[in-house]
Design an enzyme around this catalytic site. Structure first.
Site, PDB file in Angstrom:
ATOM      1  N   TYR A 127       0.406  -8.513  -1.730  1.00 20.98           N
ATOM      2  CA  TYR A 127       0.850  -9.387  -0.645  1.00 20.98           C
ATOM      3  C   TYR A 127       0.633 -10.861  -0.961  1.00 20.98           C
ATOM      4  CZ  TYR A 127       0.927  -5.037   2.110  1.00 20.98           C
ATOM      5  OH  TYR A 127       1.159  -3.772   2.579  1.00 20.98           O
ATOM      6  N   LYS A 172      -6.974   2.406  -8.151  1.00 17.66           N
ATOM      7  CA  LYS A 172      -6.129   3.304  -8.933  1.00 17.66           C
ATOM      8  C   LYS A 172      -6.243   2.838 -10.382  1.00 17.66           C
ATOM      9  CE  LYS A 172      -2.884   6.561  -9.143  1.00 17.66           C
ATOM     10  NZ  LYS A 172      -2.974   7.958  -8.691  1.00 17.66           N
ATOM     11  N   ASP A 205      -4.893   7.713  -3.833  1.00 20.29           N
ATOM     12  CA  ASP A 205      -4.125   8.878  -3.387  1.00 20.29           C
ATOM     13  C   ASP A 205      -5.059  10.022  -3.012  1.00 20.29           C
ATOM     14  OD1 ASP A 205      -4.785   8.855  -6.082  1.00 20.29           O
ATOM     15  OD2 ASP A 205      -3.007   9.925  -6.749  1.00 20.29           O
ATOM     16  N   ASP A 229      -4.165  -1.534   3.876  1.00 20.51           N
ATOM     17  CA  ASP A 229      -3.139  -1.528   4.915  1.00 20.51           C
ATOM     18  C   ASP A 229      -2.717  -0.094   5.216  1.00 20.51           C
ATOM     19  OD1 ASP A 229      -1.228  -2.392   6.674  1.00 20.51           O
ATOM     20  OD2 ASP A 229       0.136  -3.193   5.159  1.00 20.51           O
ATOM     21  N   ASP A 233      -3.868   2.544   8.541  1.00 18.54           N
ATOM     22  CA  ASP A 233      -2.895   3.124   9.482  1.00 18.54           C
ATOM     23  C   ASP A 233      -3.045   4.641   9.528  1.00 18.54           C
ATOM     24  OD1 ASP A 233      -1.863   0.566   9.896  1.00 18.54           O
ATOM     25  OD2 ASP A 233       0.218   1.264   9.881  1.00 18.54           O
TER      26      ASP A 233
HETATM   27 MG    MG Z   1      -0.175  -2.593   8.638  1.00 11.10          MG
END
Ligand code: MG
Ligand code: NAI
Length: 348
Positions: A127, A172, A205, A229, A233
């Site tokens: 980001y 990762k 993962d 992020d 969620d």
């Molecule tokens: Mg979000």
């Protein structure tokens, strides 16, 4: 200088405009001397004024040091001159650590074993905004720095030391050896500064898989931006839903903090008076805990929310409990009143 607590409210767009006033009321009730200012930002502000984050808004945010941001309805196509005001505000205040506590609330479908803190790096990674097109090839650069990783790791380890949580460093690095390799190295170096905190690591993962299978498995996930992020969620779904998930973005020395519910502008429910205000209310509690050093106030608000949910009061986004399938859901304002009443009862 007085030690007057100050709060800058930015309702933003969509359901942000409905939930933020409710948080203002709850925080004023819990902290009667709180000084509150309200300013504007968002897509509607951009359409009206040509600037999604007006200079007065930024000035008020800096002056208060504590911001409650509702949500912004960013268009998914590029619009000339528009940049997301929340991304810009996070950058301006350099709030690099995003805290997302997630627990299994007493509602249908939630996992009671879930008691997790996701600490997400908030300024770098995928980001960082370094994207370009070269014909039909798109290139997104993923930026990881040692200092950017270490500073968020220090916040995570400080919180882990205070709360007795084990830290899991998420990465990762088996594939992204350079980027996630540096992230892992920087985080594990900070782990060495906190010998009292237990540390392990997990591939992102595999962490997602284990979190769904065994929601009580992790206590604190320390994540680069994108992984944090997504995993937060996922954990929000395990906790009872996006409408109840809070977050707080913190800067250096806790001088600046932005409380923001994890959810967005929710255009499908906006304007109907049925948005769940609990994610925003719980974000307000995080300001009390981490910015204003009032854990008593944060505990009181969280206990009021737990009490209200346990008594079966819910907004329509929360599924009806099997035990009381017929009970009808309430709207945003009524939920706010229920939390205020639960807070008032605690004080008696
Ligand atoms: Mg979000
Ligand atoms: P969203 O979080 O707005 O909505 C996802 C789903 O959750 C929808 O079904 C919505 O109705 C439900 N939901 C979310 N918050 C709720 C609440 N408080 N009460 C009841 N139901 C709720 O995410 P979506 O749909 O991906 O994005 C919608 C808009 O919000 C987009 O313009 C997006 O750019 C923006 N957005 C803004 C964020 C922010 O300001 N921090 C974060 C995420 C999205």
């Amino acid at each position: 200088m007085t030690n007057q607590l100050r709060l800058c409210l930015i309702p933003g767009d969509g359901v942000g405009r409905e939930v933020v006033p409710v948080v203002g009321e709850v925080l004023r009730a819990a902290l009667p001397r709180l000084a509150v200012v309200e300013v504007e930002a968002g897509w509607e502000t951009f359409r009206r004024t040509g600037n999604a984050l007006p200079p007065e808004t930024l000035k008020a945010a800096r002056a208060c040091g504590a911001v409650l941001f509702g949500a912004v309805a960013s268009p998914s196509h590029p619009v000339a001159g528009y940049r997301s005001p929340i991304v810009a505000l996070r950058r301006e205040l350099d709030v690099f650590a995003n805290l997302r506590p997630l627990r299994g609330w007493l509602v249908a479908g939630a996992q009671p074993a879930l008691d997790l803190l996701v600490v997400r790096e908030n300024t770098e990674g995928l980001y960082a905004g370094r994207e370009r097109r070269e014909g039909d090839t798109a290139i997104s650069e993923r930026v990881i720095t040692r200092e950017g990783s270490a500073r968020v790791a220090r916040v995570a380890y400080r919180l882990a030391a205070e709360s007795g949580r084990r830290v899991t460093v998420v990465h990762k690095a088996n594939v992204l050896r350079v980027g996630d390799g540096l992230w892992r190295e920087a985080c594990l170096a900070v782990a060495g500064e906190f010998p009292q905190v237990e540390t392990d690591e997990g591939l992102v993962d595999s962490v997602a898989y284990h979190l769904v299978r065994d929601p009580g498995r992790y206590q604190l996930l320390l994540c680069p931006n994108l992984y944090g992020d997504i995993l937060s969620d996922l954990a929000a779904a395990l906790g009872g839903g996006l409408g109840m998930a809070p977050s707080l973005s913190l800067g250096f020395g806790e001088r600046f903090a932005i409380a923001e519910p994890v959810h967005g502008a929710a255009p499908d429910v906006a304007g109907r008076g049925i948005a769940n205000p609990l994610g925003a209310i719980l974000s307000g509690a995080l300001l009390a805990r981490h910015r204003w050093d009032r854990p008593d106030v944060a505990d009181a608000i969280e206990a009021a929310v737990a009490h209200v949910l346990a008594s079966g009061v819910r907004t329509p986004d929360v599924p009806a409990p099997v035990a009381a399938p017929g009970e009808s859901p309430v709207g945003t304002e009524e939920m706010g009143r229920a939390v205020l009443a639960a807070l008032a009862r605690q004080r008696r």
